[in-house]
Design a protein around this motif. Structure first.
Motif, mmCIF file in Angstrom:
data_model
loop_
_atom_site.group_PDB
_atom_site.id
_atom_site.type_symbol
_atom_site.label_atom_id
_atom_site.label_comp_id
_atom_site.label_asym_id
_atom_site.label_seq_id
_atom_site.Cartn_x
_atom_site.Cartn_y
_atom_site.Cartn_z
ATOM 1 N N ARG A 1 -3.899 1.921 -8.360
ATOM 2 C CA ARG A 1 -3.533 1.697 -7.157
ATOM 3 C C ARG A 1 -4.432 0.766 -6.357
ATOM 4 O O ARG A 1 -3.870 -0.292 -5.686
ATOM 5 C CB ARG A 1 -3.500 3.040 -6.165
ATOM 6 C CG ARG A 1 -2.975 2.953 -4.919
ATOM 7 C CD ARG A 1 -2.832 3.944 -4.022
ATOM 8 N NE ARG A 1 -4.380 4.500 -3.759
ATOM 9 C CZ ARG A 1 -5.210 3.776 -2.716
ATOM 10 N NH1 ARG A 1 -4.696 2.994 -1.844
ATOM 11 N NH2 ARG A 1 -6.331 4.313 -2.452
ATOM 12 N N GLU A 2 -5.736 0.831 -6.331
ATOM 13 C CA GLU A 2 -6.631 0.083 -5.686
ATOM 14 C C GLU A 2 -6.305 -1.265 -6.286
ATOM 15 O O GLU A 2 -6.688 -2.236 -5.531
ATOM 16 C CB GLU A 2 -8.127 0.551 -5.876
ATOM 17 C CG GLU A 2 -8.384 1.723 -4.986
ATOM 18 C CD GLU A 2 -9.575 2.102 -5.467
ATOM 19 O OE1 GLU A 2 -10.627 1.630 -6.185
ATOM 20 O OE2 GLU A 2 -10.209 3.256 -4.854
ATOM 21 N N ARG A 3 -6.447 -1.389 -7.464
ATOM 22 C CA ARG A 3 -6.215 -3.022 -8.152
ATOM 23 C C ARG A 3 -5.057 -3.407 -7.823
ATOM 24 O O ARG A 3 -4.874 -4.862 -7.434
ATOM 25 C CB ARG A 3 -6.317 -2.885 -9.716
ATOM 26 C CG ARG A 3 -7.741 -2.584 -10.155
ATOM 27 C CD ARG A 3 -7.774 -2.409 -11.661
ATOM 28 N NE ARG A 3 -7.378 -3.724 -12.357
ATOM 29 C CZ ARG A 3 -6.817 -3.435 -13.575
ATOM 30 N NH1 ARG A 3 -6.852 -2.661 -14.387
ATOM 31 N NH2 ARG A 3 -6.462 -4.800 -14.092
ATOM 32 N N GLN B 1 1.468 6.687 -6.816
ATOM 33 C CA GLN B 1 0.301 7.594 -7.279
ATOM 34 C C GLN B 1 0.666 8.987 -7.079
ATOM 35 O O GLN B 1 0.335 9.762 -7.877
ATOM 36 C CB GLN B 1 -1.076 6.920 -6.373
ATOM 37 C CG GLN B 1 -2.194 7.883 -6.739
ATOM 38 C CD GLN B 1 -3.256 7.639 -5.787
ATOM 39 O OE1 GLN B 1 -3.319 6.983 -4.800
ATOM 40 N NE2 GLN B 1 -4.392 8.017 -6.329
ATOM 41 N N PRO C 1 0.689 -1.367 -0.010
ATOM 42 C CA PRO C 1 -0.034 0.261 0.092
ATOM 43 C C PRO C 1 0.859 1.363 -0.180
ATOM 44 O O PRO C 1 0.529 2.482 -0.615
ATOM 45 C CB PRO C 1 -0.690 -0.146 1.230
ATOM 46 C CG PRO C 1 -0.968 -1.597 1.627
ATOM 47 C CD PRO C 1 0.348 -2.140 1.283
ATOM 48 N N SER D 1 -5.686 -4.636 -4.326
ATOM 49 C CA SER D 1 -6.432 -5.894 -4.268
ATOM 50 C C SER D 1 -5.850 -7.206 -4.420
ATOM 51 O O SER D 1 -5.935 -8.125 -4.017
ATOM 52 C CB SER D 1 -7.675 -5.535 -5.014
ATOM 53 O OG SER D 1 -8.252 -6.649 -5.037
ATOM 54 N N GLU E 1 -5.832 6.320 -9.234
ATOM 55 C CA GLU E 1 -6.429 5.686 -7.986
ATOM 56 C C GLU E 1 -6.902 4.266 -8.240
ATOM 57 O O GLU E 1 -6.735 3.296 -7.421
ATOM 58 C CB GLU E 1 -7.655 6.542 -7.845
ATOM 59 C CG GLU E 1 -8.556 6.149 -6.402
ATOM 60 C CD GLU E 1 -7.598 6.012 -5.211
ATOM 61 O OE1 GLU E 1 -8.043 5.318 -4.223
ATOM 62 O OE2 GLU E 1 -6.742 6.609 -5.033
ATOM 63 N N THR E 2 -7.446 4.163 -9.444
ATOM 64 C CA THR E 2 -8.064 2.636 -10.037
ATOM 65 C C THR E 2 -6.800 1.689 -9.910
ATOM 66 O O THR E 2 -7.196 0.621 -9.421
ATOM 67 C CB THR E 2 -8.764 2.850 -11.243
ATOM 68 O OG1 THR E 2 -9.850 3.694 -11.209
ATOM 69 C CG2 THR E 2 -9.442 1.490 -11.727
#
Length: 86
Positions: free
Chosen positions: A65-67, A55, A48, A70, A62-63
């Motif tokens: 980073r989240e992927r 980022q 993270p 995850s 953002e997308t």
């Protein structure tokens, strides 16, 4: 360099230096040199934190980073499940 990619102290699957090398684009390297010192610092960071760092530099949105976070969580869960049986 060989020691850098063998450092699994923070993450048992992907050393931070390897993740940082994969994530960075040529444009991001203008702002963040990936020399041995920088790569060593990434080995001390979790996924993270590495994702947030890139980022901030604009190498990930953002997308993405989240992927990335995850996917890392899914692989870690699978790894931990497999490790229980060893």
């Amino acid at each position: 360099m060989k020691l850098l990619v063998q450092d699994f102290a923070t993450h048992p699957l992907v050393p931070g230096c390897l993740l940082a090398s994969i994530v960075t684009s040529v444009n991001a390297r203008k702002f963040q040199a990936l020399d041995a010192t920088a790569l060593t610092a990434f080995n001390q960071m979790g996924t993270p934190d590495i994702a947030a760092h890139f980022q901030t530099l604009g190498a990930l949105d953002e997308t993405q980073r989240e992927r990335l976070i995850s996917a890392d969580a899914q692989f870690m869960a699978a790894y931990q499940e497999i490790a229980k049986g060893i």
